[in-house]
Write a protein that holds these residues in place. Structure first.
Motif, mmCIF file in Angstrom:
data_model
loop_
_atom_site.group_PDB
_atom_site.id
_atom_site.type_symbol
_atom_site.label_atom_id
_atom_site.label_comp_id
_atom_site.label_asym_id
_atom_site.label_seq_id
_atom_site.Cartn_x
_atom_site.Cartn_y
_atom_site.Cartn_z
ATOM 1 N N THR A 149 0.854 -1.185 0.000
ATOM 2 C CA THR A 149 0.000 0.000 0.000
ATOM 3 C C THR A 149 0.891 1.236 0.000
ATOM 4 O OG1 THR A 149 -0.075 0.161 2.426
ATOM 5 C CG2 THR A 149 -1.806 -1.140 1.377
ATOM 6 N N VAL A 150 0.322 2.356 -0.436
ATOM 7 C CA VAL A 150 1.024 3.644 -0.323
ATOM 8 C C VAL A 150 0.101 4.626 0.395
ATOM 9 C CG1 VAL A 150 2.452 3.323 -2.395
ATOM 10 C CG2 VAL A 150 0.218 4.446 -2.596
ATOM 11 N N ARG A 151 0.710 5.688 0.903
ATOM 12 C CA ARG A 151 -0.067 6.695 1.620
ATOM 13 C C ARG A 151 -1.069 7.356 0.669
ATOM 14 N NH1 ARG A 151 1.057 9.729 6.211
ATOM 15 N NH2 ARG A 151 3.144 8.849 6.328
ATOM 16 N N LEU A 152 -2.271 7.599 1.185
ATOM 17 C CA LEU A 152 -3.330 8.171 0.365
ATOM 18 C C LEU A 152 -3.891 9.417 1.059
ATOM 19 C CD1 LEU A 152 -5.288 7.757 -2.094
ATOM 20 C CD2 LEU A 152 -6.708 6.400 -0.551
ATOM 21 N N GLU A 153 -4.089 10.467 0.285
ATOM 22 C CA GLU A 153 -4.662 11.697 0.849
ATOM 23 C C GLU A 153 -5.965 12.032 0.151
ATOM 24 O OE1 GLU A 153 -1.593 14.596 0.398
ATOM 25 O OE2 GLU A 153 -0.742 14.169 2.386
ATOM 26 N N GLY A 154 -6.844 12.709 0.870
ATOM 27 C CA GLY A 154 -8.075 13.203 0.275
ATOM 28 C C GLY A 154 -9.119 12.128 0.039
ATOM 29 N N ALA A 155 -9.038 11.026 0.802
ATOM 30 C CA ALA A 155 -10.029 9.958 0.649
ATOM 31 C C ALA A 155 -10.431 9.461 2.022
ATOM 32 C CB ALA A 155 -9.453 8.819 -0.173
ATOM 33 N N ARG A 156 -11.471 8.638 2.064
ATOM 34 C CA ARG A 156 -11.899 8.089 3.343
ATOM 35 C C ARG A 156 -10.852 7.154 3.922
ATOM 36 N NH1 ARG A 156 -15.783 4.439 3.307
ATOM 37 N NH2 ARG A 156 -16.586 5.311 1.382
ATOM 38 N N HIS A 157 -10.123 6.449 3.031
ATOM 39 C CA HIS A 157 -9.077 5.545 3.497
ATOM 40 C C HIS A 157 -7.734 6.253 3.546
ATOM 41 C CE1 HIS A 157 -11.886 2.294 3.171
ATOM 42 N NE2 HIS A 157 -12.144 2.617 1.923
ATOM 43 N N ARG A 158 -6.839 5.709 4.363
ATOM 44 C CA ARG A 158 -5.502 6.301 4.494
ATOM 45 C C ARG A 158 -4.457 5.604 3.639
ATOM 46 N NH1 ARG A 158 -3.909 8.029 9.935
ATOM 47 N NH2 ARG A 158 -2.523 6.238 9.844
ATOM 48 N N ARG A 159 -4.801 4.439 3.110
ATOM 49 C CA ARG A 159 -3.842 3.688 2.297
ATOM 50 C C ARG A 159 -4.496 3.310 0.966
ATOM 51 N NH1 ARG A 159 0.991 4.378 4.675
ATOM 52 N NH2 ARG A 159 1.771 2.801 3.250
ATOM 53 N N LEU A 160 -3.683 3.279 -0.068
ATOM 54 C CA LEU A 160 -4.134 2.817 -1.376
ATOM 55 C C LEU A 160 -3.433 1.493 -1.675
ATOM 56 C CD1 LEU A 160 -5.412 3.175 -4.244
ATOM 57 C CD2 LEU A 160 -3.280 4.321 -4.879
ATOM 58 N N ALA A 161 -4.199 0.472 -2.012
ATOM 59 C CA ALA A 161 -3.616 -0.823 -2.365
ATOM 60 C C ALA A 161 -2.985 -0.738 -3.748
ATOM 61 C CB ALA A 161 -4.706 -1.895 -2.352
ATOM 62 N N VAL A 162 -1.768 -1.270 -3.869
ATOM 63 C CA VAL A 162 -1.067 -1.252 -5.157
ATOM 64 C C VAL A 162 -0.524 -2.640 -5.489
ATOM 65 C CG1 VAL A 162 -0.408 1.190 -5.029
ATOM 66 C CG2 VAL A 162 1.115 -0.547 -4.061
ATOM 67 N N ILE A 163 -0.257 -2.857 -6.776
ATOM 68 C CA ILE A 163 0.264 -4.152 -7.238
ATOM 69 C C ILE A 163 1.248 -3.893 -8.366
ATOM 70 C CG2 ILE A 163 -1.665 -4.471 -8.874
ATOM 71 C CD1 ILE A 163 -1.536 -7.516 -8.153
ATOM 72 N N SER A 164 2.223 -4.770 -8.522
ATOM 73 C CA SER A 164 3.157 -4.603 -9.643
ATOM 74 C C SER A 164 2.473 -5.066 -10.925
ATOM 75 C CB SER A 164 4.443 -5.388 -9.379
ATOM 76 O OG SER A 164 4.162 -6.729 -9.048
ATOM 77 N N SER A 165 2.804 -4.398 -12.026
ATOM 78 C CA SER A 165 2.167 -4.728 -13.302
ATOM 79 C C SER A 165 2.632 -6.087 -13.815
ATOM 80 C CB SER A 165 2.492 -3.650 -14.344
ATOM 81 O OG SER A 165 3.901 -3.538 -14.478
ATOM 82 N N GLN A 166 3.746 -6.562 -13.312
ATOM 83 C CA GLN A 166 4.225 -7.906 -13.634
ATOM 84 C C GLN A 166 5.122 -8.349 -12.481
ATOM 85 O OE1 GLN A 166 6.245 -6.258 -17.119
ATOM 86 N NE2 GLN A 166 8.157 -7.136 -16.358
ATOM 87 N N GLU A 167 5.571 -9.600 -12.547
ATOM 88 C CA GLU A 167 6.418 -10.090 -11.462
ATOM 89 C C GLU A 167 7.775 -9.401 -11.522
ATOM 90 O OE1 GLU A 167 5.762 -14.210 -12.506
ATOM 91 O OE2 GLU A 167 4.804 -14.497 -10.550
ATOM 92 N N ILE A 168 8.391 -9.239 -10.366
ATOM 93 C CA ILE A 168 9.709 -8.607 -10.337
ATOM 94 C C ILE A 168 10.698 -9.553 -9.654
ATOM 95 C CG2 ILE A 168 8.619 -6.317 -10.248
ATOM 96 C CD1 ILE A 168 9.458 -5.984 -7.447
ATOM 97 N N PRO A 169 11.997 -9.402 -9.968
ATOM 98 C CA PRO A 169 12.984 -10.313 -9.365
ATOM 99 C C PRO A 169 12.856 -10.318 -7.841
ATOM 100 C CG PRO A 169 14.006 -8.963 -11.050
ATOM 101 C CD PRO A 169 12.610 -8.436 -10.876
#
Ligand code: SF4
Lengths: 121, 418
Positions: free
Chosen positions: A54-74
């Motif tokens: 997750t990354v920090r999120l501002e201006g929303a009801r939640h404090r974190r934004l869920a994120v994912i890599s667009s593909q697998e990484i080493p």
């Protein structure tokens, strides 16, 4: 020759794989399908993982934004990529698929939002 | 009291409820309503940021949040009504729902059919025997997941995980990545509770040990958790003297099982299955009360969200058919009977008469290799499948034909040349 025992995680079948190198070729035993063969080979030579966090999120009801890599990484780049995400702040609204960090830690993968979050009213 | 008339009302806007409502609308039900007690749709998937969802359905490994978003986006393109912050208080066998919310006040909703999709909840510290005080720092895996992934708090710095259910394993990895030291996973059973791939990806990758036949025998600390005593357990789950070990930690994470949330179903008089802890279902996922259907984790705890969505669509097809055709005479049923290594089966019964294709979901009692699963009807083998490997956490899902002429026996036995 050193055999590496592992469990295939590509699908819930969880086939038990043995992977080893023989005369310059990687051999995989125990896979029930081609995807499992490829997985065994990759885990042996250059293991990769999806990165979700997750990354920090501002201006929303939640404090974190869920994120994912667009593909697998080493696999060995995971820690470095996570550290890079620590300083990231995103402002709502965000749409699923929005790119948050391009080419994270030089891995070739982008970090994208894995959900849509509207701006707080 | 506000009065509403609906074709189909769905209770819960998690993955099951969303899929059920979308399918019901697609099949032609006109007035479809979803009632959700949370402030937004998505259910537990909102906090499931990890990947591995959607492999069966979408052919790729998505984050739980991504999987939910597909359905939420689809919902926004329809005229399905979603009422959030809405608590359902009661369901009657005549298919009337009583619900309330701050915006709408009390509501009486008369429905052509109802689909239950309330999901499940975690077993808590109160439901397992833990010796010692009740200090802060004992949380369910789902709560830890919510703190870290949605609210942005780290609830501890050194953690012990009790139970090897999937959410516990997922959180072992998540906590490790966020800098919480995971001291180990303790499982009272002799075999793991979660999926193999989660053990590989979440424990092996981070050198976290899984201790089988072991448990937490005491918690230490009065206000804040200071540590736990773990021990090996014998076959009767009694601690083996001399194996106790003290582990310093400020967080005990409980991943000790999920229970379908069926208070509404029971209140309405729906017959329950003690094994699944969900309603007794037929092949259309209809409960014992005509016109009330159930799907997703309130029906039986699934391990893949893909199956949750599939079960929801089965229930939606049944609900739409009920809406149009009704049920003319009381239904008669044949049973589905588990045999051999089979522990539980959904659906538990099949409507008598008429050749049909049934979606079965089953769990085995214990891990086994090279087995054959047979679907027997009146001594005839209708279907036979081989499995290289089976285990209790890995639900088996498949379709088979049944004629409804007699009980259907699902038997699993050794396969000679599987
Ligand atoms: S080898 Fe193929 S079938 Fe076996 S677990 Fe891997 S992907 Fe699944």
């Amino acid at each position: 020759m050193l055999k590496k025992e592992m469990i295939c995680i590509v699908c819930p079948n969880s086939c038990r794989l043995s992977v080893w190198e023989e005369e310059g070729r990687i051999r995989v035993e125990g896979a029930s399908c081609a995807r499992g063969m490829a997985h065994g080979r990759n885990e042996f030579t250059h293991p990769v993982r999806m990165l979700t966090s997750t990354v920090r999120l501002e201006g929303a009801r939640h404090r974190r934004l869920a994120v994912i890599s667009s593909q697998e990484i080493p696999k060995e780049k995971i820690r470095e990529a996570l550290a890079a995400l620590e300083g990231v702040t995103v402002s709502a609204p965000v749409r699923k698929g929005d790119i948050i960090v391009r080419n994270i830690s030089g891995s070739g993968a982008d970090i994208v939002a894995s959900r849509t979050i509207p701006a707080a009213e | 009291m506000k009065k509403l008339d609906m074709d189909i009302a769905v209770i819960g806007a998690g993955p099951a409820g969303l899929a059920a409502a979308l399918k019901a609308r697609e099949l032609g039900a006109e007035k479809v309503l979803i009632l959700e007690r949370d402030t937004e749709a998505g259910g537990i998937l909102q906090q499931c940021i990890h990947d591995g969802f959607g492999l069966h359905r979408f052919g790729k490994r998505m984050a739980g949040t991504e999987y939910a978003q597909v359905f939420i986006d689809a919902l926004e393109k329809t005229d399905i009504t979603l009422l959030t912050d809405t608590m359902v208080l009661e369901i009657t066998a005549q298919r009337t729902i009583y619900a309330c919310s701050r915006q709408e006040g009390m509501m009486e909703i008369r429905c052509g059919a109802i689909i239950l999709a309330m999901g499940c909840r975690e077993r808590t510290a109160g439901q397992i025997q833990l010796m010692g005080y009740r200090p802060a720092g004992i949380l369910t895996a789902g709560s830890v997941q919510r703190y870290i992934n949605l609210e942005g708090y780290l609830p501890g710095s050194r953690a012990v995980i009790l139970g090897s259910g999937d959410i516990g394993l997922i959180m072992a990895r998540r906590m490790s990545l966020e800098g919480i030291k995971v001291e180990g996973v303790y499982e009272v059973m002799p075999h793991p509770g979660g999926l193999t791939r989660n053990i590989v990806q979440c424990l092996h990758d981070f050198d976290i040990l899984l201790h089988l036949s072991s448990g937490v025998v005491k918690v230490h600390g009065k206000k804040r958790l200071e540590g736990v005593t773990v021990a090996r357990l014998d076959e009767n789950r009694t601690p083996i003297p001399g194996t106790e070990e003290y582990i310093e930690c400020d967080l005990l994470v409980l991943a000790v099982g999920l229970i379908p949330e069926n208070e509404l179903s029971i209140g309405c008089g729906i017959e329950m299955d003690p094994k699944t802890k969900g309603p007794l279902l037929d092949e259309e996922f209809m409960t014992s009360v005509p016109g009330i259907f159930a799907c997703g984790n309130v029906a039986v705890v699934f391990d893949l969200v893909d199956y949750v969505s599939d079960s929801a669509e089965t229930a939606a097809r049944g609900a739409v058919r009920f809406l149009w055709e009704g049920i003319l005479e009381p239904l008669q049923y044949v049973k589905t009977v588990p045999s051999g290594n089979i522990n539980l089966i959904v659906p538990q019964r099949i409507r008598r008469g008429g050749e049909k294709t049934v979606s079965f979901y089953l769990r085995v009692k214990k891990p086994d290799k090279k087995v054959v699963l047979e679907v027997q009807e009146k001594d005839r083998v209708r279907e036979s499948r081989r499995f290289a490997f089976v285990a209790p956490p890995e639900m088996i899902a498949f379709k088979a034909a049944a004629s409804g002429s007699g009980d259907v026996i699902l038997d699993m036995k050794e396969g000679s040349h599987a």
